[in-house]
Design an enzyme around this catalytic site. Structure first.
Site, PDB file in Angstrom:
ATOM      1  N   GLU A 175     -15.932  42.898  16.946  1.00 53.71           N
ATOM      2  CA  GLU A 175     -16.795  43.608  18.043  1.00 53.71           C
ATOM      3  C   GLU A 175     -16.313  44.743  18.209  1.00 53.71           C
ATOM      4  O   GLU A 175     -16.798  45.362  19.169  1.00 53.71           O
ATOM      5  CB  GLU A 175     -17.797  42.814  18.733  1.00 53.71           C
ATOM      6  CG  GLU A 175     -17.764  41.452  18.470  1.00 53.71           C
ATOM      7  CD  GLU A 175     -18.999  41.290  17.318  1.00 53.71           C
ATOM      8  OE1 GLU A 175     -19.397  42.123  16.828  1.00 53.71           O
ATOM      9  OE2 GLU A 175     -19.168  40.412  16.686  1.00 53.71           O
ATOM     10  N   ARG A 221     -14.568  55.557  15.880  1.00 55.18           N
ATOM     11  CA  ARG A 221     -15.672  55.661  14.751  1.00 55.18           C
ATOM     12  C   ARG A 221     -16.443  56.871  15.041  1.00 55.18           C
ATOM     13  O   ARG A 221     -16.907  56.954  16.318  1.00 55.18           O
ATOM     14  CB  ARG A 221     -16.674  54.473  14.640  1.00 55.18           C
ATOM     15  CG  ARG A 221     -17.519  54.559  13.730  1.00 55.18           C
ATOM     16  CD  ARG A 221     -18.557  53.152  13.431  1.00 55.18           C
ATOM     17  NE  ARG A 221     -18.987  52.976  14.658  1.00 55.18           N
ATOM     18  CZ  ARG A 221     -20.672  52.509  14.776  1.00 55.18           C
ATOM     19  NH1 ARG A 221     -21.277  52.501  13.458  1.00 55.18           N
ATOM     20  NH2 ARG A 221     -21.168  52.323  15.689  1.00 55.18           N
ATOM     21  N   GLY A 238     -32.549  53.593   3.568  1.00 57.14           N
ATOM     22  CA  GLY A 238     -33.950  53.368   3.675  1.00 57.14           C
ATOM     23  C   GLY A 238     -34.898  54.705   3.095  1.00 57.14           C
ATOM     24  O   GLY A 238     -35.841  54.489   3.013  1.00 57.14           O
ATOM     25  N   ASP A 314     -19.865  47.666   8.485  1.00 54.89           N
ATOM     26  CA  ASP A 314     -19.847  46.623   8.087  1.00 54.89           C
ATOM     27  C   ASP A 314     -19.772  46.551   6.523  1.00 54.89           C
ATOM     28  O   ASP A 314     -20.564  47.155   6.189  1.00 54.89           O
ATOM     29  CB  ASP A 314     -20.916  45.731   8.684  1.00 54.89           C
ATOM     30  CG  ASP A 314     -20.807  45.315  10.015  1.00 54.89           C
ATOM     31  OD1 ASP A 314     -19.688  45.103  10.526  1.00 54.89           O
ATOM     32  OD2 ASP A 314     -21.869  45.025  10.695  1.00 54.89           O
ATOM     33  N   TRP A 366     -18.681  47.769  20.206  1.00 58.69           N
ATOM     34  CA  TRP A 366     -19.331  48.662  19.548  1.00 58.69           C
ATOM     35  C   TRP A 366     -21.024  48.053  19.755  1.00 58.69           C
ATOM     36  O   TRP A 366     -21.663  48.346  18.435  1.00 58.69           O
ATOM     37  CB  TRP A 366     -18.862  48.727  17.918  1.00 58.69           C
ATOM     38  CG  TRP A 366     -19.255  47.881  16.984  1.00 58.69           C
ATOM     39  CD1 TRP A 366     -19.118  46.463  17.215  1.00 58.69           C
ATOM     40  CD2 TRP A 366     -19.192  48.118  15.579  1.00 58.69           C
ATOM     41  NE1 TRP A 366     -19.469  45.756  16.152  1.00 58.69           N
ATOM     42  CE2 TRP A 366     -19.124  46.800  14.929  1.00 58.69           C
ATOM     43  CE3 TRP A 366     -19.128  49.144  14.727  1.00 58.69           C
ATOM     44  CZ2 TRP A 366     -19.373  46.408  13.673  1.00 58.69           C
ATOM     45  CZ3 TRP A 366     -19.301  48.903  13.411  1.00 58.69           C
ATOM     46  CH2 TRP A 366     -19.172  47.461  12.837  1.00 58.69           C
ATOM     47  N   ASP A 432     -20.110  35.424  16.999  1.00 52.51           N
ATOM     48  CA  ASP A 432     -21.164  35.474  16.142  1.00 52.51           C
ATOM     49  C   ASP A 432     -22.506  34.883  16.710  1.00 52.51           C
ATOM     50  O   ASP A 432     -23.497  35.377  16.655  1.00 52.51           O
ATOM     51  CB  ASP A 432     -21.114  34.960  14.725  1.00 52.51           C
ATOM     52  CG  ASP A 432     -19.921  35.556  14.002  1.00 52.51           C
ATOM     53  OD1 ASP A 432     -20.007  36.365  13.252  1.00 52.51           O
ATOM     54  OD2 ASP A 432     -18.599  34.984  14.360  1.00 52.51           O
TER      55      ASP A 432
END
Length: 510
Positions: A175, A221, A238, A314, A366, A432
């Protein structure tokens, strides 16, 4: 320099349910993402590309990709995919899915049957990718007891060395969680660089930054660039031409439709057209190359030297969530050098001097709000309390057993009971579960998993501390049948209570 970073992770799912959450999640990601991504990287390697990207593979995912039970289950799942393709009544869908499943089966049987480590090793040896590691079982490290945090990290790096012949020098911390003091633990474990989110660096991600007074470099990032691909509200996946993830043919479980439109009902979505999707990929590759070029130019002008842009995602976005993602990566990593843009890994960026002034990095992640609320907020207060309880129970039990053995005067021997106590503890505190609860994504499954592992370690620890060594051994053996990952985990490497650390708190600085 442009760097693409992928973070590959799934929690331990083997022997913990199948559908709708459980092993099915693993097999879908394996078929849709891991197989095509590795194939993409192999094609790039065959064409002479090196230092393509930094690939994070968490120890818990690596364990599943090597696990005999999971390998057998994956083979069965791929065969079932082909059967479902034959059952589809739409001929075009049936043919397309048959070809996809047949290719995946052939690839799995020839390249993956000995596990993920064997599939990835040639890419690492050839310098196609840089491997990023991480701690065992993916804990949210800032909230973890320092002893267990150090143990988890060192064991995770050791696990990578056993699988791939070398320990990673870079990591993707679970994370992107950080608290001051962890940089010293990284340095002690041999970690030279790691990832954080852009806001942790106050938005200035144009260079890596040494953290506090260490030589460990944090890379951030770049959100404007990363969000061009994927964001909560927009992004390439999308687009109307891409395959729709959420629309299923209920008889077969196959995905027959394209997105068509964000407000279009599932029954009204148009059929998927691979040629239309491929043309859209070409447009999005060209757009992203332009975005990267403009960002590199503007950031270089702003800081007065060559800048770095890091886009991080990811791995499961590419192929699982975004069907065309692997195709986009393949074309992108060819288009960037062709456009004159230098591509490298995080290790390349560090070695080539894309490093600025030291940064006093603060608590960050994040997750939502870029703080710790996802893993420490009110919605998961019960899990926070559970994590504290099971960690204390586990450490007390292991310390007591080790003290008793040392008191006998002989050498400290391997203790499989202690190993399983720590294994179940790390599974119980995996990040998780809190994430899934906070995001209301299979929250019931997540809470159940946390409590199952908590129950396991409690009853093993109770038998151990109660003097019932035979029962403790039997319980540890039984639980290991379901949770036997990380067979090299050795409780003897856990730092003793009150020894060996400069900081015994939660890692903060004065």
């Amino acid at each position: 320099m442009f760097t693409l970073v992928l973070h590959s992770h799934l929690p331990w799912l083997a022997n913990h349910g199948r559908w709708p959450v459980g092993e099915e999640w693993l097999y879908q990601s394996w078929a849709d993402c891991y197989l095509p991504i590795v194939e993409t990287l192999e094609r790039l390697a065959d064409d002479g590309y090196t230092d393509v990207l930094s690939l994070g593979v968490t120890p818990v995912l690596a364990a599943q990709l090597d696990d005999p039970h999971c390998l057998s289950g994956m083979h069965h799942w791929l065969g079932n995919w082909q059967l479902r393709a034959h059952e589809a009544t739409d001929r075009e869908l049936s043919v397309r899915e048959h070809r996809g499943s047949a290719a995946a089966l052939q690839r799995f049987e020839t390249r993956w049957r000995h596990g993920g480590s064997a599939a990835l090793r040639p890419l690492l040896d050839a310098g196609t990718v840089e491997l990023l590691g991480g701690p065992l079982a993916h804990p949210f490290a800032p909230l973890l007891d320092p002893r267990l945090r150090e143990f988890s990290l060192r064991e995770g790096l050791s696990d990578a060395r056993a699988r791939w012949g070398t320990a990673p020098s870079g990591i993707w911390a679970p994370e992107c969680g950080f608290t001051p003091g962890m940089e010293s633990e990284y340095a002690a474990a041999g970690v030279s660089h790691f990832m954080v989110d852009g806001p942790a660096m106050r938005g200035d991600t144009s260079l890596g930054r040494p953290v506090w007074d260490s030589d460990v470099v944090a890379f951030g990032r770049d959100l404007p660039v990363s969000y061009r691909v994927w964001s909560p509200k927009s992004g390439y996946p999308g687009h109307a031409a891409y395959r729709d993830f959420h629309t299923y043919d209920h008889a077969t479980g196959l995905k027959p439709s394209r997105v068509t439109g964000r407000s279009v009902a599932s029954n009204d979505k148009a059929p998927y057209d691979p040629e239309r999707a491929s043309a859209t990929v070409d447009g999005h590759v060209a757009d992203f190359v332009d975005v990267v070029r403009r960002r590199l130019t503007s950031e270089s002008q702003r800081i007065g030297r060559d800048a770095l842009v890091v886009a991080a995602f990811d791995t499961e976005l590419f192929g699982h969530w975004w069907h065309e993602g692997p195709q986009w990566i393949d074309k992108l990593m060819r288009a960037l050098p062709a456009a004159g843009i230098t591509v490298g890994t995080l290790a390349d960026a560090r070695e080539q001097g894309y490093v600025g002034a030291p940064l006093e990095l603060q608590d960050s992640s994040w997750g939502s709000g870029k703080d710790w609320r996802v893993w420490a907020g009110e919605d998961v207060a019960d899990l926070v309390a559970l994590n504290s309880e099971v960690t204390r129970t586990a450490l007390d039990a292991v310390d007591a057993a080790r003290h008793g053995q040392r008191s006998s005067g002989g050498p400290e021997l391997r203790n499989r009971v202690n190993d399983q106590i720590l294994r179940e503890t790390l599974m119980a505190v995996a990040s998780d579960w809190a994430f899934m609860v906070s995001k209301d994504s299979a929250a019931g499954y997540a809470r159940e998993r946390a409590h199952v592992h908590a129950h396991a370690l409690r009853e093993i620890a109770a038998a151990s501390t109660g003097g019932s060594s035979a029962r403790a051994t039997a319980l540890a053996t039984q639980w290991n049948r379901a949770d036997g990952l990380f067979p090299a985990l050795d409780a003897r490497r856990l730092r003793g209570a009150g020894t060996g650390s400069k900081r015994e708190g939660t890692g903060g600085r004065p």
